[in-house]
Scaffold this motif. Structure first.
Motif, PDB file in Angstrom:
ATOM      1  N   ASP A  28       0.831  -1.270   0.168  1.00 16.67           N
ATOM      2  CA  ASP A  28       0.036  -0.059   0.039  1.00 16.67           C
ATOM      3  C   ASP A  28       1.001   1.414   0.091  1.00 16.67           C
ATOM      4  O   ASP A  28       0.728   2.215  -0.784  1.00 16.67           O
ATOM      5  CB  ASP A  28      -0.700  -0.087   1.228  1.00 16.67           C
ATOM      6  N   LEU A  29       1.870   1.192   0.928  1.00 18.63           N
ATOM      7  CA  LEU A  29       2.742   2.555   1.101  1.00 18.63           C
ATOM      8  C   LEU A  29       3.596   2.707  -0.228  1.00 18.63           C
ATOM      9  O   LEU A  29       3.776   3.766  -0.617  1.00 18.63           O
ATOM     10  CB  LEU A  29       3.765   2.387   2.106  1.00 18.63           C
ATOM     11  N   ALA A  30       4.077   1.600  -0.801  1.00 18.33           N
ATOM     12  CA  ALA A  30       4.904   1.566  -2.066  1.00 18.33           C
ATOM     13  C   ALA A  30       4.051   2.235  -3.247  1.00 18.33           C
ATOM     14  O   ALA A  30       4.714   3.198  -4.028  1.00 18.33           O
ATOM     15  CB  ALA A  30       5.826   0.208  -2.133  1.00 18.33           C
ATOM     16  N   GLU A  31       2.915   1.774  -3.237  1.00 17.24           N
ATOM     17  CA  GLU A  31       2.028   2.067  -4.398  1.00 17.24           C
ATOM     18  C   GLU A  31       1.688   3.572  -4.490  1.00 17.24           C
ATOM     19  O   GLU A  31       1.481   4.143  -5.367  1.00 17.24           O
ATOM     20  CB  GLU A  31       1.013   1.175  -4.504  1.00 17.24           C
ATOM     21  N   LYS A  32       1.642   3.896  -3.080  1.00 19.46           N
ATOM     22  CA  LYS A  32       0.918   5.390  -2.858  1.00 19.46           C
ATOM     23  C   LYS A  32       2.269   6.421  -3.112  1.00 19.46           C
ATOM     24  O   LYS A  32       2.043   7.469  -3.600  1.00 19.46           O
ATOM     25  CB  LYS A  32       0.476   5.398  -1.586  1.00 19.46           C
ATOM     26  N   ASP A  33       3.477   6.223  -2.349  1.00 21.15           N
ATOM     27  CA  ASP A  33       4.354   6.994  -2.295  1.00 21.15           C
ATOM     28  C   ASP A  33       5.830   6.826  -2.460  1.00 21.15           C
ATOM     29  O   ASP A  33       6.707   7.494  -2.551  1.00 21.15           O
ATOM     30  CB  ASP A  33       4.384   7.662  -0.894  1.00 21.15           C
ATOM     31  N   PHE A  34       5.923   5.592  -2.998  1.00 21.97           N
ATOM     32  CA  PHE A  34       7.309   4.982  -3.478  1.00 21.97           C
ATOM     33  C   PHE A  34       7.314   4.650  -4.806  1.00 21.97           C
ATOM     34  O   PHE A  34       6.282   4.508  -5.537  1.00 21.97           O
ATOM     35  CB  PHE A  34       7.913   4.194  -2.401  1.00 21.97           C
ATOM     36  N   GLN A  35       8.269   4.021  -5.467  1.00 19.41           N
ATOM     37  CA  GLN A  35       8.652   3.363  -6.761  1.00 19.41           C
ATOM     38  C   GLN A  35       8.719   1.859  -6.666  1.00 19.41           C
ATOM     39  O   GLN A  35       8.766   1.477  -7.599  1.00 19.41           O
ATOM     40  CB  GLN A  35      10.015   4.246  -7.308  1.00 19.41           C
ATOM     41  N   GLY A  36       9.108   1.216  -5.326  1.00 18.60           N
ATOM     42  CA  GLY A  36       9.445  -0.057  -5.379  1.00 18.60           C
ATOM     43  C   GLY A  36       9.538  -0.640  -4.277  1.00 18.60           C
ATOM     44  O   GLY A  36       9.756   0.224  -3.233  1.00 18.60           O
ATOM     45  N   LEU A  37       9.547  -1.994  -3.977  1.00 18.49           N
ATOM     46  CA  LEU A  37       9.622  -2.707  -2.886  1.00 18.49           C
ATOM     47  C   LEU A  37      10.654  -3.782  -2.895  1.00 18.49           C
ATOM     48  O   LEU A  37      10.590  -4.493  -3.815  1.00 18.49           O
ATOM     49  CB  LEU A  37       8.102  -3.268  -2.575  1.00 18.49           C
ATOM     50  N   VAL A  38      11.335  -4.012  -1.950  1.00 16.56           N
ATOM     51  CA  VAL A  38      12.261  -5.305  -1.707  1.00 16.56           C
ATOM     52  C   VAL A  38      11.739  -5.608  -0.606  1.00 16.56           C
ATOM     53  O   VAL A  38      11.329  -5.058   0.514  1.00 16.56           O
ATOM     54  CB  VAL A  38      13.813  -4.388  -1.513  1.00 16.56           C
ATOM     55  N   VAL A  39      11.575  -7.141  -0.661  1.00 14.54           N
ATOM     56  CA  VAL A  39      11.453  -8.097   0.674  1.00 14.54           C
ATOM     57  C   VAL A  39      12.783  -8.689   1.183  1.00 14.54           C
ATOM     58  O   VAL A  39      13.317  -9.485   0.275  1.00 14.54           O
ATOM     59  CB  VAL A  39      10.445  -9.198   0.324  1.00 14.54           C
ATOM     60  N   GLY A  40      13.502  -8.058   2.179  1.00 10.48           N
ATOM     61  CA  GLY A  40      14.820  -8.580   2.383  1.00 10.48           C
ATOM     62  C   GLY A  40      15.048  -8.536   3.786  1.00 10.48           C
ATOM     63  O   GLY A  40      14.282  -7.839   4.629  1.00 10.48           O
ATOM     64  N   ASN A  41      16.028  -9.184   4.494  1.00  8.61           N
ATOM     65  CA  ASN A  41      16.212  -9.231   5.619  1.00  8.61           C
ATOM     66  C   ASN A  41      17.807  -9.630   5.790  1.00  8.61           C
ATOM     67  O   ASN A  41      18.348 -10.282   4.904  1.00  8.61           O
ATOM     68  CB  ASN A  41      15.476 -10.076   6.821  1.00  8.61           C
TER      69      ASN A  41
END
Length: 796
Positions: free
Chosen positions: A517-530
């Motif tokens: 939700d946050l990435a689609e609204k205010d950012f350009q991409g999402l990484v899932v990592g730890n």
């Protein structure tokens, strides 16, 4: 220094030499592996009428060593086909070929006279500018290059890999008297970027950094075990995972490495470090001398501190020197840390223990802190290098100065004095000057106390890394009990799992959806990592078990649908999604990666759909996805049933890759889309870069798939005949048969009369129905319960 390493020569094909050769092959470098020729024929060669002049005989030692290495477990090579990059030969017929390589690595026996003879021969054939290094673990580098050419000496130094070369990250670089700074800088960068190592430039002192501190730590425990009336098993319990160290802890590790190897290093330190204030710690206790006499070296001789008889593990009683059944160790102090998930937070609790465990930690940590602080500036001028060496070379979760910081530097000093130890003078000066810790975090970077400058300095080389521990507080965007969402900068978010073993339950799924939700609204991409030891061991099966036992099937159906819907959001988000798996990436963790736009996997990724082990099929989109990938793989004139069967078997046999490269063969990583990074420390930064690149190139939300070709009854019939035959031959159990048939129904697309194009949602519905039906089975619940209790699969 702008140098490209296309080919290396490794001189010496023993366990270490073959391991180094395999690791260079892992990263795509051509390798020339050379060893001596045999002095006599073996029986097989005599029977075949061969002579010492035959090539097969002359290369026997090197070929046998490499073959043994490639068969060993854990494997030294990411993929067996990579072994084709290694060419073998011998030091008489093939030594001239070193003139064609960019780097020569000597890994012969640890004798200076032999090494000098080898270097003299190599100097005649190497071309000017060729790097030449020794993998010695203790012989002074300054003695090795005496008498060699000027060019040889400028390009010569020590490069100490730790065994096994693939898995242990420490890469010590030890300059000789005339080694050029350009060579040192090149090797430092190459080790980190290409070999995936933690590069540490060390001083030319006995045992360098890692073995000096590590051997002291082990030898201290050897002396403490009797002084404190502890057993072998108790020491291993206290010095293992509870303090962030390997399961093999102390005595099991020595058994694996070889007691003779450890004794060799300890003797070398005792002989060559006459001014070491703790030199007596390197002398051998009586029980070690007895074990050496008996040749109880560990795994290589069948017995050491432990011995296996049938299925029973025996432990050595150090008082009687007799083996007895191994006993489970327990301490009240350790019980206090069970609820503390982060190892670094346990240390201040452990040293306050009132029992024998607390006394052990106070004494052992005090001794370690004194010794490590006194080694500066003798073995290195920078304290972080000692911590780096212990983490990368001995697989410690935290180095001595990090542990000391966790306890509190001043509290640590109080503890040390109470135990009869003293910190080095520079530590008390640091405290007096107002610096209360060895490390601090500032602007997302780690700073360490520089003894020379008497101030905090930024640890070099961090710019190519993103360290989540350093940015979590300052860059946190949102969090719940299962995840933390961080702003990586440049328009990219990261969602980091925080659950136990990074299992995926309702809180993690809620966090993933929030991140999207946050990435689609205010950012350009999402990484899932730890940056935990493992990416994710899968879904929270404890939650599934409780719902199934309580027969809350509607709630379970909703939970599985939420998992599926979240995975589909990963696939069909408006922004690019990148998964960064490493370590164990199992079940639901694998399913998440299957649905990302791109996977940036660490080379050491052990990936697979393992749900059969708990009595179900992949229910978070994994079964659907493997059917889809099979469909996308169908080509004209293919026998489509055979293609589908390969994907079916990946799930049905619960295959797990032993590296990211094997995951491509299994179809859980895709060639041309996904990629592998050798250095795990670079993984988040690389994943961020690809998310950013996809966004900048104009990422478009993909349309949902309606063109998945399923084969219906044609495939279903084949699968059912196969599973019947496997049960009849006792290859699988009755319950395995039932699970396999459920999977067959999903991957065939049901019992459709002919091949048909279907939607992903159609397959997801079949998958969820099959998963739920298996959760009603008693034997499935038995499997889940057994996994929860033991961590091991049950075949019932």
């Amino acid at each position: 220094m702008n140098k490209h390493i296309k080919k290396v020569a490794v001189i010496g094909s023993g366990i270490m030499g073959s391991g180094i050769a395999c690791h260079f092959a892992n990263i795509g470098v051509e390798v020339l592996l050379l060893d001596i020729i045999p002095r006599e024929l073996n029986d097989k060669e005599k029977a075949n009428g061969l002579t010492l002049e035959d090539k097969v005989v002359r290369n026997r030692l090197v070929n046998d060593s490499l073959a043994a290495a490639l068969k060993s477990k854990p494997s030294p090579i990411y993929h067996q086909k990579f072994a084709q990059r290694i060419t073998t030969g011998n030091l008489e017929d093939d030594i001239s070929k070193v003139g064609q390589v960019d780097w020569i690595i000597e890994v012969v026996v640890e004798r200076l006279d032999i090494k000098k003879i080898v270097f003299e021969k190599l100097d005649k054939h190497r071309k000017p500018g060729t790097l030449i290094t020794s993998n010695t673990s203790g012989i002074p580098i300054k003695f090795m290059s005496e008498g060699r050419s000027e060019d040889f000496q400028r390009h010569f130094c020590g490069t100490h890999f730790f065994n096994p070369a693939r898995y242990l990250k420490l890469f010590e670089i030890i300059p000789g008297p005339k080694t050029s700074t350009e060579v040192l800088d090149f090797l430092n960068g190459y080790g980190e970027q290409f070999l995936g190592k933690t590069s540490v430039i060390a001083k030319d002192t006995p045992a360098f950094i890692g073995n000096r501190i590590g051997t002291f730590s082990i030898m201290s425990l050897f002396h403490a075990v009797k002084e404190m009336d502890l057993t072998v098993e108790e020491i291993d319990k206290l010095s293992g995972p509870v303090i962030g160290r390997p399961k093999s802890a102390t005595f099991r590790t020595v058994d694996v490495v070889g007691l003779d190897t450890l004794v060799h290093v300890a003797n070398g330190i005792a002989e060559n470090c006459k001014d070491d204030e703790r030199r007596e710690q390197f002398t051998l206790p009586d029980f070690i001398g007895k074990m050496m006499e008996n040749k109880w070296f560990g795994s290589k001789t069948g017995q050491g501190f432990y011995k296996k008889e049938g299925r029973e593990i025996l432990a050595l009683n150090l008082n009687t020197m007799e083996y007895r059944p191994s006993k489970k160790a327990s301490f009240a102090t350790l019980e206090l840390t069970k609820s503390i998930e982060n190892v670094i937070d346990r240390f201040k609790v452990l040293v306050t223990g009132k029992d024998k465990a607390g006394a052990f930690y106070r004494k052992s940590f005090s001794s370690l802190f004194e010794y490590a602080s006194n080694r500066i500036p003798e073995i290195t001028g920078e304290l972080y290098k000692i911590d780096d060496a212990m983490k990368a070379g001995f697989a410690w979760g935290h180095g001595p100065f990090q542990i000391w910081d966790a306890i509190g530097v001043e509290k640590g000093i109080e503890m040390m004095k109470a135990e009869g130890f003293q910190p080095a003078t520079w530590v008390t000066e640091m405290i007096s000057a107002g610096n209360k810790s060895f490390y601090t975090i500032k602007d997302g970077a780690t700073y360490y106390y520089d003894i020379t400058k008497k101030a905090m300095e930024k640890i070099p080389g961090q710019d190519s890394f993103i360290i989540l521990d350093n940015i979590r507080k300052s860059n946190e965007v949102w969090k719940n009990s299962g995840v933390v969402i961080e702003d990586l900068g440049d328009g990219i978010l990261n969602v980091e799992f925080q659950s136990k073993m990074n299992t995926i339950g309702g809180d993690v799924l809620a966090g993933l959806n929030k991140a999207l939700d946050l990435a689609e609204k205010d950012f350009q991409g999402l990484v899932v990592g730890n940056q935990a030891p493992n990416f994710s061991v899968g879904a929270n099966i404890g939650m599934i078990f409780m719902m199934a036992v309580e027969q809350e099937y509607d709630e379970l159906n909703m939970a599985i649908k939420m998992f599926q819907d979240t995975m589909m959001r990963m696939r069909y988000s408006a922004i690019p999604t990148v998964s960064a798996p490493h370590g164990m990436t199992l079940g639901g963790g694998c399913e998440l990666s299957l649905h990302a736009d791109k996977v940036v996997a660490a080379a050491e990724t052990y990936m697979g759909l393992v749900e059969f082990g708990v009595g179900v099929i992949p229910g978070g989109g994994g079964s659907k996805e493997m059917a889809l990938r099979a469909s996308d793989t169908f080509r004209k004139n293919d026998v489509e049933l055979n293609v589908l069967q390969e994907y079916f078997l990946t799930i049905g046999m619960a295959k797990v890759s032993t590296s990211a490269y094997e995951a491509f063969d299994m179809g859980v990583l895709e060639k041309g889309k996904d990629l592998v990074v050798v250095n795990k420390d670079r993984q988040i930064a690389t994943a961020k870069a690809y998310a950013q690149l996809m966004a900048e190139q104009g990422y478009t939300q993909p349309p949902k798939r309606k063109d998945v070709k399923v084969l219906g009854k044609q495939a279903l019939g084949m699968f059912l005949v196969g599973t019947d035959a496997m049960e009849d031959s006792n290859y699988i159990s009755e319950h395995d048969h039932k699970i396999a048939n459920k999977l067959a129904y999903v991957m065939a697309g049901g019992d459709l009369s002919e091949p048909t194009l279907v939607t992903e949602q159609y397959l997801l519905d079949l998958e969820r129905e099959a998963f739920l039906s298996l959760c009603t089975e008693r034997k499935t619940l038995e499997r889940i319960q057994h996994m929860l209790k033991t961590g091991k699969p049950l075949r019932n």
